[in-house]
Design a protein around this motif. Sequence first.
Motif, short mmCIF file in Angstrom:
data_model
loop_
_atom_site.label_atom_id
_atom_site.label_comp_id
_atom_site.label_asym_id
_atom_site.label_seq_id
_atom_site.Cartn_x
_atom_site.Cartn_y
_atom_site.Cartn_z
N ALA A 17 4.05 5.69 -2.53
CA ALA A 17 3.65 7.09 -2.71
C ALA A 17 2.32 7.21 -3.45
O ALA A 17 1.65 8.24 -3.38
CB ALA A 17 4.74 7.85 -3.46
N GLU A 18 1.93 6.14 -4.18
CA GLU A 18 0.69 6.18 -4.95
C GLU A 18 -0.47 5.49 -4.22
O GLU A 18 -1.60 5.53 -4.70
CB GLU A 18 0.92 5.50 -6.30
CG GLU A 18 1.95 6.21 -7.17
CD GLU A 18 2.25 5.44 -8.44
OE1 GLU A 18 1.94 5.96 -9.53
OE2 GLU A 18 2.82 4.33 -8.34
N TRP A 19 -0.21 4.87 -3.07
CA TRP A 19 -1.29 4.21 -2.33
C TRP A 19 -2.17 5.25 -1.65
O TRP A 19 -1.70 6.31 -1.22
CB TRP A 19 -0.71 3.28 -1.27
CG TRP A 19 0.17 2.20 -1.79
CD1 TRP A 19 0.36 1.85 -3.10
CD2 TRP A 19 1.02 1.35 -1.02
NE1 TRP A 19 1.26 0.81 -3.19
CE2 TRP A 19 1.69 0.48 -1.93
CE3 TRP A 19 1.28 1.22 0.34
CZ2 TRP A 19 2.59 -0.47 -1.51
CZ3 TRP A 19 2.18 0.26 0.77
CH2 TRP A 19 2.82 -0.58 -0.15
N GLY A 49 -5.29 2.28 -5.10
CA GLY A 49 -3.99 2.73 -5.57
C GLY A 49 -2.83 1.80 -5.28
O GLY A 49 -1.68 2.17 -5.50
N MET A 50 -3.13 0.57 -4.84
CA MET A 50 -2.05 -0.33 -4.41
C MET A 50 -1.49 -1.16 -5.54
O MET A 50 -0.31 -1.55 -5.51
CB MET A 50 -2.55 -1.22 -3.28
CG MET A 50 -2.94 -0.44 -2.03
SD MET A 50 -3.61 -1.49 -0.72
CE MET A 50 -2.15 -2.44 -0.28
N VAL A 51 -2.30 -1.50 -6.52
CA VAL A 51 -1.83 -2.29 -7.67
C VAL A 51 -2.35 -1.66 -8.95
O VAL A 51 -3.26 -0.84 -8.95
CB VAL A 51 -2.29 -3.77 -7.58
CG1 VAL A 51 -1.80 -4.42 -6.30
CG2 VAL A 51 -3.80 -3.88 -7.71
N ASP A 52 -1.74 -2.08 -10.05
CA ASP A 52 -2.18 -1.62 -11.36
C ASP A 52 -1.83 -2.72 -12.36
O ASP A 52 -1.12 -3.68 -12.03
CB ASP A 52 -1.47 -0.31 -11.74
CG ASP A 52 -2.23 0.46 -12.81
OD1 ASP A 52 -3.24 -0.07 -13.34
OD2 ASP A 52 -1.80 1.58 -13.14
N ALA A 53 -2.34 -2.61 -13.57
CA ALA A 53 -2.08 -3.60 -14.62
C ALA A 53 -1.72 -2.89 -15.91
O ALA A 53 -2.32 -1.87 -16.25
CB ALA A 53 -3.29 -4.50 -14.82
N ARG A 54 -0.73 -3.41 -16.60
CA ARG A 54 -0.30 -2.85 -17.88
C ARG A 54 -0.07 -4.00 -18.86
O ARG A 54 0.34 -5.10 -18.47
CB ARG A 54 1.02 -2.09 -17.72
CG ARG A 54 0.93 -0.84 -16.87
CD ARG A 54 0.38 0.34 -17.64
NE ARG A 54 0.57 1.57 -16.92
CZ ARG A 54 -0.24 2.04 -15.97
NH1 ARG A 54 -1.29 1.32 -15.62
NH2 ARG A 54 0.01 3.18 -15.36
N GLN A 55 -0.33 -3.72 -20.13
CA GLN A 55 -0.01 -4.70 -21.15
C GLN A 55 1.49 -4.95 -21.15
O GLN A 55 2.28 -4.05 -20.94
CB GLN A 55 -0.46 -4.20 -22.53
CG GLN A 55 -1.97 -4.25 -22.73
CD GLN A 55 -2.36 -3.92 -24.16
OE1 GLN A 55 -1.55 -3.40 -24.93
NE2 GLN A 55 -3.59 -4.23 -24.51
N PRO A 96 6.75 -6.88 -2.46
CA PRO A 96 7.34 -5.54 -2.46
C PRO A 96 6.82 -4.64 -3.57
O PRO A 96 6.25 -5.09 -4.57
CB PRO A 96 8.83 -5.82 -2.63
CG PRO A 96 8.90 -7.14 -3.33
CD PRO A 96 7.72 -7.93 -2.84
N GLU A 97 7.02 -3.35 -3.36
CA GLU A 97 6.65 -2.34 -4.35
C GLU A 97 7.37 -2.64 -5.67
O GLU A 97 8.54 -3.01 -5.68
CB GLU A 97 7.05 -0.95 -3.87
CG GLU A 97 6.39 -0.52 -2.58
CD GLU A 97 6.99 0.77 -2.03
OE1 GLU A 97 7.14 1.72 -2.83
OE2 GLU A 97 7.30 0.81 -0.84
N GLY A 98 6.66 -2.49 -6.76
CA GLY A 98 7.25 -2.68 -8.07
C GLY A 98 7.24 -4.11 -8.57
O GLY A 98 7.51 -4.36 -9.76
#
Length: 245
Positions: free
Chosen positions: A75-77, A59-65, A27-29
């Motif tokens: 909405a960001e895909w 735009g489907m995934v991202d990575a953060r420290q 799921p999203e998030g």
Amino acid sequence: MTPYARRGVHGQTVELLARRILGGEIPEGSTLDLVALQSELDVSLTALRESLKVLAAKGMVDARQRRGTFVRSRAEWNLLDADVLRWQFEGAGTAETDRTLLRNLAEVRTIIEPAAVRLAAERRTDADLAALDGALEAMGEHGSDAAHAVEADLAFHRALLAATHNELLERMEMVIESGLAHRDRIVHSSPHGEDPVPAHRAVLDAVRDRDPSAAEAAMRALLDQAGRDLDRVGNPEDTEGAGPQ
């Protein structure tokens, strides 16, 4: 833009993850457990990370420290990306989800193609007409070969966009083709079918005559028929008159 290659373990990993995300299985998030995914999919961590880079570019995934790799909100895909569209159409969504996506694509086509065909009528070259003639001829030769009919239909609409000689409109072929190919495959599952050649010939004749208004009217008539065919998907008792559009 060239669609993402599906060959090899890397390509298979990209598609599997994409379809899980698009289908809501991931799921999203949610934050991805890369170690668990690596073990489950039996791929190297490097291959998994490279696959996630492809999805990040869409735009489907991202990575953060501190948070790690996570699924972004829908909405960001990049929903107009050809691969994202294809993954949705080829996924295991419900029939209603499938019809909704097809209707969304039909609305996009209704906005783009009538305007595009006006430009095609004004700007077409002899080479453009030859490509359209070839596609129309192939469309008339498909017989009961659904795959051939789908490719001929795609070739016709691809040639129309190319005839606009507008680079941005030409790129829209990747969006239109994803929905058009899926719709054609559904339509061809019906044992009944109306000859698609006359409606397409009317569009081509107007383009050949350099008549933008007639070309637009012919395209709108063709798209109206496509809409009626789509409605028949939800009503299997009314399948007569379906054909590639």
